[in-house]
Design an enzyme around this catalytic site. Structure first.
Site: not given
Ligand code: NAP
Length: 491
Positions: A182, A292, A389
């Protein structure tokens, strides 16, 4: 609608992919917009929960045959996929810039990085090796072997629309797992293009399935609730990661959680300041600060504080915000308006609490979601830019007086993904690097990631590793077989 004129037209896919078929959504479609211009990019299939369940059906049916292939056959498929991704690098990079906004040069680099995981796990697929244990009884032998965990659900974010996918899907396939992927709703086109290339390589229907939609909680509920899904690999925010982990407990799934960070970058008084500024620029402002492992907090020794600030401001002022398609651009847009507002609010909070604004500080007026490259000095621990962050092009700088204080400031966070330290004295760098409560530490270097290294965090930045051998082991279960009564009849 924006047109890209791709060289390879089949990379433009807006439908989901289940059981080897491209499918419209039961719930219509959703819009993907261009963060640099605000225009409509594409309309992508909005799946229903029943369609997501059918993707799990497909993955569950396809997995045994995929696992039964020889490791060589799985490796050959991955190698072919790698070659396709490299061949279509330019198209894939342009798709990414269109939907995500990052400068084309960064997008090309991400495609290379994404491809490197496929190649690495094509090689590692052949090296899944067990062991033989000497048991206390000499008529028995203990065999340890590794078996694929089964069906894997992979949920990925928008900030690295391709690499976050390949570093899950490639090791999963190498291990003999099937996948329901997804991608983020902001960046589904990159995921679907990777899927199209996998299909061209002859991957069997159902081995990789891509489900698209905007109701992430509903999709997540299907994937976490289904007992046939044996592992969830998630990259995204800590908040969502925690909720998904809780949802996985009922069916006792394995999880890998690559979550948020709050990386400190420490500049010691003996550091090469030009090197530290170059490292800061590369880390803090890559992808407009939306990574991240971005240096989120700059901790600078008081003896070099003002000199470092002067150099940093000069470097940051030379950045060029703009469309990722303009080759002059060094800073792309933020992903959407909400992100822009969040960054603006954090800067306001810092200024209200006494931070010094040295450059930037505002959203850039006009179309798109651009924020000025910003440097804030005299940041303290109570400010949001220190505690959270930022996910934007804002560099907050805090002064420290001794190494112990630097380490204490660096570790003053629930996150533990990446940290950086710049200096010259090797013993001092060693002591500091080993005191940092982080999964990854860069010493005089901020470009720390590659397929060869175990990428991942500690504390609330998650668990599990992606890349390296560890990234493959996360998709394998350990099986112990006791061979008993090994007594021959002859002799
Ligand atoms: P996010 O809101 O957590 O979303 C990430 C993914 O999860 C998206 O595909 C999102 O779908 C999905 N999602 C959201 N709510 C969900 C739920 N209740 N159930 C299932 N899936 C769900 O994060 P983001 O804002 O897109 O990404 C930024 C974050 O990712 C930052 O905190 C960053 O640090 C972290 N990150 C971490 C790494 C690492 O390797 N540690 C790498 C890259 C990014 P939708 O898009 O459809 O909402």
């Amino acid at each position: 609608m924006t047109s890209l004129n791709l060289q390879h037209a089949s990379l433009w896919q807006t439908r989901a992919h289940i059981r080897g078929r491209w499918l419209d959504g039961d719930n219509g479609f959703f819009d993907v917009t261009d963060p640099a211009g605000g225009g409509l990019v594409a309309r992508v299939a909005e799946l229903s929960p029943a369609q997501v369940r059918s993707a799990v059906d497909a993955a569950a049916e396809a997995q045994p045959a995929w696992a039964a292939l020889s490791a060589d056959a799985r490796a050959d498929f991955l190698q072919a996929w790698y070659a396709k991704v490299k061949e279509h690098r330019e198209d894939l990079a342009r798709l990414m810039t269109l939907e995500q906004g990052k400068p084309l040069g960064e997008a090309r680099a991400e495609i290379d990085y994404a491809a490197s995981y496929i190649r690495w796990y094509a090689e590692e697929a052949r090296r899944i090796v067990g062991e033989l244990i000497s048991l206390p009884q000499n008529d028995r032998a203990g065999l340890v072997s590794y078996t694929p965990v089964g069906v894997v659900a992979a949920i990925t974010p928008w900030n690295f629309p391709s690499a976050m996918i390949t570093r899950k899907v490639a090791p999963a396939l190498a291990a003999g797992c099937s996948v329901v992927l997804k991608p983020a709703a902001e960046t589904p086109l990159s995921a679907l293009a990777l899927m199209a290339l996998a299909e061209e390589c002859g991957i069997a229907p159902g081995v990789i399935n891509v489900v698209t939609g905007t109701d992430a909680p509903a999709i997540g509920e299907v994937l976490t609730g289904d007992p046939r899904v044996r592992k969830l690999s998630f990259t995204g925010s800590t908040r969502v990661g925690k909720a998904l982990m809780r949802a996985c407990t009922d069916t006792m799934k394995r999880t890998s959680m690559e979550l948020g960070g709050n990386a400190p970058l420490i500049v010691l008084d003996d550091a090469d300041l030009d090197l530290a500024v170059a490292g800061t620029l590369a880390s803090k402002f890559r992808n407009a600060g939306q990574t991240c492992i971005c240096a989120n907090r700059l901790l600078v020794h008081e003896a070099v504080y003002e000199r470092f600030l002067d150099k940093l401001v000069a470097a940051v002022s030379g950045m060029t915000p703009g469309s990722g398609f303009d080759e002059q651009t060094t800073l792309g847009p933020l992903i959407h308006r909400r992100a822009l507002e969040s960054v603006q609010a954090k800067v306001q909070d810092a200024l209200a609490q006494g931070a010094r604004l040295l450059t930037g500080g505002q959203a850039i007026e006009g179309q798109g979601c651009f924020f000025q490259p910003t440097v804030l000095a005299d940041v303290n621990v109570s400010m949001q830019v220190f505690r959270e962050e930022i996910f934007g092009p804002v560099a907050p700088v805090t002064r420290f007086a001794c190494d112990r204080e630097a380490v204490a400031l660096a570790n003053d966070t629930p996150f533990g993904l990446a940290a950086y330290v710049f200096g010259k004295d090797t013993g001092r760098l060693w002591q500091i690097s080993q005191s940092l409560a982080y999964g990854m530490v860069g010493v005089n270097e901020t470009a720390i990631s590659s397929a060869q290294i175990p990428f991942g965090g500690v504390k609330e930045s998650g668990h599990g590793r992606e890349g390296a051998r560890q990234g493959l082991m996360d998709y394998l279960d350990t099986r112990y077989t006791c061979l008993g009564n090994l007594i021959g009849q002859g002799a």
